[in-house]
Design an enzyme around this catalytic site. Structure first.
Site, mmCIF file in Angstrom:
data_model
loop_
_atom_site.group_PDB
_atom_site.id
_atom_site.type_symbol
_atom_site.label_atom_id
_atom_site.label_comp_id
_atom_site.label_asym_id
_atom_site.label_seq_id
_atom_site.Cartn_x
_atom_site.Cartn_y
_atom_site.Cartn_z
ATOM 1 C CE LYS A 26 -4.081 -0.596 2.071
ATOM 2 N NZ LYS A 26 -4.526 -0.751 3.964
ATOM 3 N NE ARG A 96 -4.681 3.742 3.793
ATOM 4 C CZ ARG A 96 -5.039 3.997 2.374
ATOM 5 N NH1 ARG A 96 -4.476 4.644 2.494
ATOM 6 N NH2 ARG A 96 -5.452 3.034 1.587
ATOM 7 N N GLY A 105 -5.964 -10.233 8.654
ATOM 8 C CA GLY A 105 -5.701 -10.993 9.815
ATOM 9 C C GLY A 105 -4.921 -9.358 10.329
ATOM 10 C CG MET A 107 -5.351 -2.939 13.351
ATOM 11 S SD MET A 107 -4.229 -1.066 14.163
ATOM 12 C CE MET A 107 -4.817 0.157 12.392
ATOM 13 N NE ARG A 349 -6.446 -4.121 -3.003
ATOM 14 C CZ ARG A 349 -6.888 -4.324 -1.805
ATOM 15 N NH1 ARG A 349 -5.596 -4.359 -0.612
ATOM 16 N NH2 ARG A 349 -8.019 -4.084 -2.573
ATOM 17 C CG HIS A 465 -8.433 -46.807 -9.908
ATOM 18 N ND1 HIS A 465 -9.791 -46.601 -10.355
ATOM 19 C CD2 HIS A 465 -7.605 -46.935 -10.518
ATOM 20 C CE1 HIS A 465 -9.482 -46.883 -12.235
ATOM 21 N NE2 HIS A 465 -8.445 -47.720 -11.852
ATOM 22 N NE ARG A 627 2.945 -49.147 -18.300
ATOM 23 C CZ ARG A 627 1.710 -48.545 -17.322
ATOM 24 N NH1 ARG A 627 3.036 -47.161 -16.577
ATOM 25 N NH2 ARG A 627 0.867 -48.290 -17.054
ATOM 26 C CB SER A 773 9.619 -42.047 -19.969
ATOM 27 O OG SER A 773 8.386 -41.184 -19.444
ATOM 28 C CB CYS A 840 5.000 -40.959 -18.739
ATOM 29 S SG CYS A 840 6.017 -42.134 -18.477
ATOM 30 C CE1 TYR A 860 8.320 -38.061 -23.117
ATOM 31 C CE2 TYR A 860 10.245 -38.094 -23.582
ATOM 32 C CZ TYR A 860 9.065 -38.518 -23.361
ATOM 33 O OH TYR A 860 9.611 -39.556 -23.390
HETATM 34 P P1 ADP Z 1 -7.848 -2.324 3.939
HETATM 35 O O1 ADP Z 1 -6.529 -2.515 3.234
HETATM 36 O O2 ADP Z 1 -8.868 -2.910 4.219
HETATM 37 O O3 ADP Z 1 -7.654 -1.972 1.945
HETATM 38 P P2 ADP Z 1 -7.711 0.334 3.662
HETATM 39 O O4 ADP Z 1 -6.158 1.021 4.814
HETATM 40 O O5 ADP Z 1 -7.412 0.472 2.619
HETATM 41 O O6 ADP Z 1 -7.988 -0.504 4.423
HETATM 42 O O7 ADP Z 1 -8.632 1.443 4.346
HETATM 43 C C1 ADP Z 1 -9.828 1.465 3.865
HETATM 44 C C2 ADP Z 1 -10.492 2.558 3.465
HETATM 45 O O8 ADP Z 1 -10.354 3.319 4.378
HETATM 46 C C3 ADP Z 1 -9.930 3.257 2.100
HETATM 47 O O9 ADP Z 1 -10.726 2.157 0.758
HETATM 48 C C4 ADP Z 1 -10.120 4.481 2.109
HETATM 49 O O10 ADP Z 1 -12.059 4.772 1.334
HETATM 50 C C5 ADP Z 1 -10.688 4.709 3.513
HETATM 51 N N1 ADP Z 1 -9.076 5.758 3.650
HETATM 52 C C6 ADP Z 1 -7.561 5.458 4.113
HETATM 53 N N2 ADP Z 1 -6.923 6.572 4.534
HETATM 54 C C7 ADP Z 1 -8.092 7.499 4.351
HETATM 55 C C8 ADP Z 1 -7.506 9.022 3.822
HETATM 56 N N3 ADP Z 1 -6.461 9.627 4.483
HETATM 57 N N4 ADP Z 1 -8.814 9.455 3.898
HETATM 58 C C9 ADP Z 1 -9.715 9.142 3.137
HETATM 59 N N5 ADP Z 1 -10.057 7.714 3.441
HETATM 60 C C10 ADP Z 1 -9.834 6.965 3.983
HETATM 61 MG MG MG Z 2 -7.827 -0.488 0.816
#
Ligand code: ADP
Ligand code: MG
Ligand code: MG
Length: 896
Positions: A26, A96, A105, A107, A349, A465, A627, A773, A840, A860
């Protein structure tokens, strides 16, 4: 001084996409987007190295981290002209998490951090909108409370539900500033009650609390489990992103949304996404309100697309879509927010996609010059092609599920239930579509499996089988559906209150393992032009040949259709089960002496000759490896007394003699018993007859001026002396036949390498072989000392515990079996340079195993017909990987 913090946005981008290891996916992409001029709110990334240092150092941060964070925060303050914690004009941030690879998993994001009872008033005044300010504040307490302070999030939702009930509001957006103020008060009381402490008011304390929670989440149980399942090392760590907030919840000219630059399910080059007006963060995916589409062209009459609601922001988003695709050269998954008609980018991404979409996008992007053809070949996951080659159940049609087993062989099939191979065959002969249902299958059921549209078993695993044979034949198969009870006597199957009689219709989905009552409509795979194009490009890259394992003319035709360059394994025993000849086979087995065996073999010869003639004709001018007989003879014997009586009569003996002979043939360990070339060491006339059938067939075909290239393969060789004797037998027989016919046909004699002893003495064996083979099914069984038929009981647990990285019968065990293969290749080619080498076993169609074969210098791979395209693509990717590795290596010529 170590740099722990990297800035992005507002003209200071210290990171880039290439730094994902340090900054997480990210953070790296936020910096990249900002550096190519896209509107990214400024912020900074605390590196993954801080996470690692934190855990290496008794959960203490590096000394200078605080100072670096303060500096970076001060820069953000200057950039946006707001101050963190300022009563009049507060800067708010999001915190984030972001690992190298996206990881459930970790935060959850905390938004609007920096609010308290003072700053909320400042925000309200600055925005001129108290409703917005108090909505933001309650969101913050809710997120921070549940994510950082661990207060059950349901408790927060209950507070909102209560106030909606009291005010009669239906949607969150219709609650007023005062309502939210009231919610905030209740939230704070709730947090104080649950944590025993007041909600933290100091913005810096809030910030460090959130940062600590991100790093803490790296070692929570969910994250640890996810890492274990996906082979992600704990040492990678996660990064933390702190970013200035932009607000999608500040009124009707604000919004938040997610989109893909192309349709992720079809791959079509169209803009695909959803947004919500006056909303924040994950409201779009949380299902609180119904999101709206982006473009007019896809909007339904009652929907309001972004294009109509906020034309300026939509135009900006379209431009961003173009910029991102040109820059990343791949389909992007984007998160954005619109604040007062202005667009902000919050994430990008490479987007996840279906197999069909991946194929279409790769070909279209290459045709448009966005990527080159090699890149297109790299983009498509070979295993995913499986989905494209088989019919699929129509996802739109409702259905009644009966049970779920293992997705043993992909594709869908509908047909009437039958419980025996013979009935499958006889009904199919009359044109009926049947599903063969068995507790488990054995080699005796082959003809029924062939006749059936699909196969269902209630016992056995992915390498049982039924599973192996079904995959080989391209028949959909659900294996090991343990909830189903099969009653052969009553001719019923029953599960969860349903009872299905013989002759009733069921449907299987071999891709998911599901079993349905009745018939479910199907969608035929449309092998698009894109498929052919990509395969052509792949063929242009690869070095290894790709052949098919094919036993019947039908298999051979499928193999050619999918681009096989020959047959790498034709198993003659499958031909023996044909009802017309099984009795001759049984006579041969039961015969008391060579004379009796030769009489029975003479009956079989014309059948075999005809089989081979047809195969040679279909495959010409490509090579066909045959074979010679491999399985233990007792596999061909009947169990019913009536069938035994028939044989007794044919042989002119009594039942007692037959029973005695049966007892002689019984084996304690058939897999390691009297089978393979051992059969011919003791009964040479078997291989002699088969060789005669092969060469006579070749002579017939050659007379029609059709090119024929027979390759005769001797199984289960462990000692060079075995092969020396049998090669001599085969060559003598073949040359005699050619002499009788006054023909010259080039043929070769090689061996399967499927015993560890053969691997370590491969130099001696190579002296008598024109080709090797690798029969990796048996080689895996014998190397691991593991019976494939019995492994299902515990192998799953082995894989779960990580004792073996994956099922060694599916993906080649490179460390063990691979080491033996490597030695055999080295010794074999040392003794005979240029020795032709192939594989094979089932692994010949497994992408990573194909990659391994390439690195070992195989000529092959051979796999089941339906996997031929997978192997072609995997073989091409192996070359492309090699080219990249060479380009990256400092000195490619270093001797090993
Ligand atoms: P995840 O990894 O679960 O996608 P994100 O870190 O992308 O979590 O955050 C989820 C959402 O929070 C983002 O898609 C966006 O809509 C909102 N968000 C995150 N940072 C900001 C920010 N600085 N301003 C406004 N919205 C934010
Ligand atoms: Mg996101
Ligand atoms: Mg999330």
């Amino acid at each position: 001084m170590i740099k722990w913090v990297y800035s992005f946005g507002a003209d200071q981008n210290e990171g880039s996409t290439g730094m994902r290891n340090l900054l997480g996916g990210k953070g790296a992409n936020l910096a990249e987007m900002a550096s190519i001029g896209l509107p990214v709110p400024p912020g900074f990334t605390i590196t993954t190295e801080v996470c690692t240092a934190f855990y290496d150092n008794q959960q203490r941060y590096p000394d200078d981290l605080t100072a670096q964070v303060n500096d970076a925060l001060a820069r953000v303050e200057r950039a946006v002209g707001l101050r963190f914690g300022d009563r009049a004009n507060p800067l708010l941030v999001s915190v984030r998490s972001g690992a190298r690879v996206s990881m459930p998993g970790m935060m959850d994001t905390v938004l609007n951090l920096g609010l308290n009872d003072d700053t909320v008033e400042g925000l309200a005044a600055a925005a001129g909108d108290p409703r917005f300010a108090w909505d933001s504040y309650r969101r913050f307490i809710q997120m921070y409370g549940s994510v950082v302070l661990d207060v059950d999030h349901h408790l927060f939702e209950e507070v909102i539900d209560q106030i909606k009930l009291e005010t009669g509001a239906i949607e969150d957006t219709s609650l007023s500033a005062d309502d939210w103020r009231h919610v905030v008060a209740e939230y704070k009381a709730l947090v104080a009650e649950k944590t025993g402490k007041p909600f933290p008011a100091d913005p810096h304390e809030q910030l460090w609390g959130a940062i600590g929670a991100v790093f803490g989440s790296w070692e929570n149980q969910r994250a640890i489990t996810y890492r274990r399942l996906h082979d992600i090392p704990a040492a990678w760590g996660t990064a933390v992103n702190v970013q200035a907030m932009v607000f999608g919840n500040m009124g009707e000219n604000c919004a938040t949304g997610v989109c893909f630059t192309r349709d992720p399910s079809t791959g079509e080059n169209m803009f695909y996404g959803e947004y919500l007006v006056n909303a924040q963060g994950e409201d779009v995916v949380a299902g609180i309100r119904t999101p709206q589409p982006l473009s007019k062209s896809v909007a339904k009459p009652d929907e309001i697309p972004l294009e109509t609601a906020m034309p300026a922001a939509y135009a900006q988003l379209l431009a961003v879509r173009e910029t991102l695709e040109q820059h990343y050269k791949d389909m992007q998954d984007i998160e954005f927010t619109v604040q007062s008609n202005k667009l902000y980018m919050l994430q990008t991404r490479n987007g996840k996609r279906t197999a069909a979409a991946s194929l279409r996008m790769a070909v279209e992007m290459a045709n448009d010059g966005l990527i080159d053809r090699a890149e297109a070949v790299r983009r498509v996951n070979p295993s995913s092609l499986d989905q494209l080659l088989h019919p699929m159940l129509d996802p739109a049609v409702p259905r009644t599920a009966l049970a779920r087993g293992l997705p043993a062989s992909p594709g869908a099939a509908t047909g009437t239930v039958v419980f025996s191979a013979d009935e499958a065959e006889s009904r199919a002969a009359k044109g009926e579509a049947v599903i063969l249902v068995r507790i488990e299958t054995s080699p005796e059921d082959i003809h029924g499996m062939h006749a059936a549209r699909g196969i269902l078993t209630t016992r056995g695993g992915m390498t049982s089988h039924a599973a192996v044979v079904a995959r080989g034949m391209g028949r959909p198969c659900v294996a090991g559906a343990g909830e189903i009870r099969v009653d052969y006597m009553a001719q019923t199957l029953s599960t969860g209150g349903h009872t299905i009689q013989v002759g009733e219709v069921i449907t299987l989905d071999g891709a998911t393992g599901e079993v349905f009552a009745g018939s479910v409509p199907m969608i035929e795979p449309a092998l698009s032009g894109d498929f052919g194009t990509l395969m052509e490009w792949a063929d242009g890259c690869r070095r290894m040949g790709v052949r098919a394992n094919a036993d019947t003319p039908m298999d051979a035709e499928t193999a050619r259709k999918f681009g096989a360059e020959g047959i790498g394994l034709c198993r003659t025993e499958h031909m023996f089960f044909d009802p017309e000849r099984i009795s001759a086979v049984r006579q041969m087995i039961m015969a008391p002496d060579e004379r009796g065996r030769r009489d029975a073999l003479a009956l079989l010869l014309p059948f075999q000759r005809e089989d081979f003639r047809r195969l040679f004709t279909i495959m010409a001018p490509l090579p066909v490896t045959i074979r010679l007989l491999d399985p233990p003879l007792h596999e061909f014997l009947p169990h019913a007394d009536s069938e035994l009586a028939e044989i007794a009569q044919a042989l002119g003996t009594d039942m007692e003699t037959l029973h005695r002979r049966m007892a002689e043939l019984a084996e304690a360990n058939p897999m390691l018993g009297h089978r393979g070339c051992r059969l011919a060491i003791t009964f040479p006339e078997i291989y002699e007859t088969q060789t005669r059938a092969i060469i006579e067939a070749a002579v017939i075909v050659r007379r029609d001026n059709i090119d024929v290239r027979p390759e005769i393969m001797i199984p289960l060789v462990g000692a060079a002396a075995e092969l020396a004797r049998l090669r001599d037998l085969v060559v003598r027989t073949a040359d005699a036949v050619l002499k009788e016919a006054a023909a010259t046909i080039p043929y070769t004699v090689g061996t399967m390498i499927e015993l560890p002893r053969a691997c370590v003495t491969a130099d001696k064996i190579a002296a008598h072989a024109d080709f090797f083979s690798f029969g990796t099914n048996d080689l895996t069984q014998t190397t691991l000392g593991l019976s494939r038929d019995d492994a299902a009981k515990f192998l799953g647990e082995y894989v779960r515990l990580g004792i073996y990285p994956s099922d060694p019968f599916v993906t080649l065990d490179q460390e063990g079996v691979g080491a033996l293969i490597q030695q055999a290749v080295r010794l074999g080619r040392q003794a005979k340079p240029g020795l032709k080498i192939g594989i094979c076993g089932e692994h010949g169609g497994d992408p990573s195993s194909v990659g391994f074969c390439h690195t070992q210098g195989f000529d092959y791979v051979s796999c089941s017909p339906f996997r031929v395209p997978i192997a072609r693509l995997a073989a091409a990717q192996a070359v492309l990987r090699e080219i990249r590795a060479k380009a990256a290596a400092p000195q490619p010529e270093v001797a090993r």
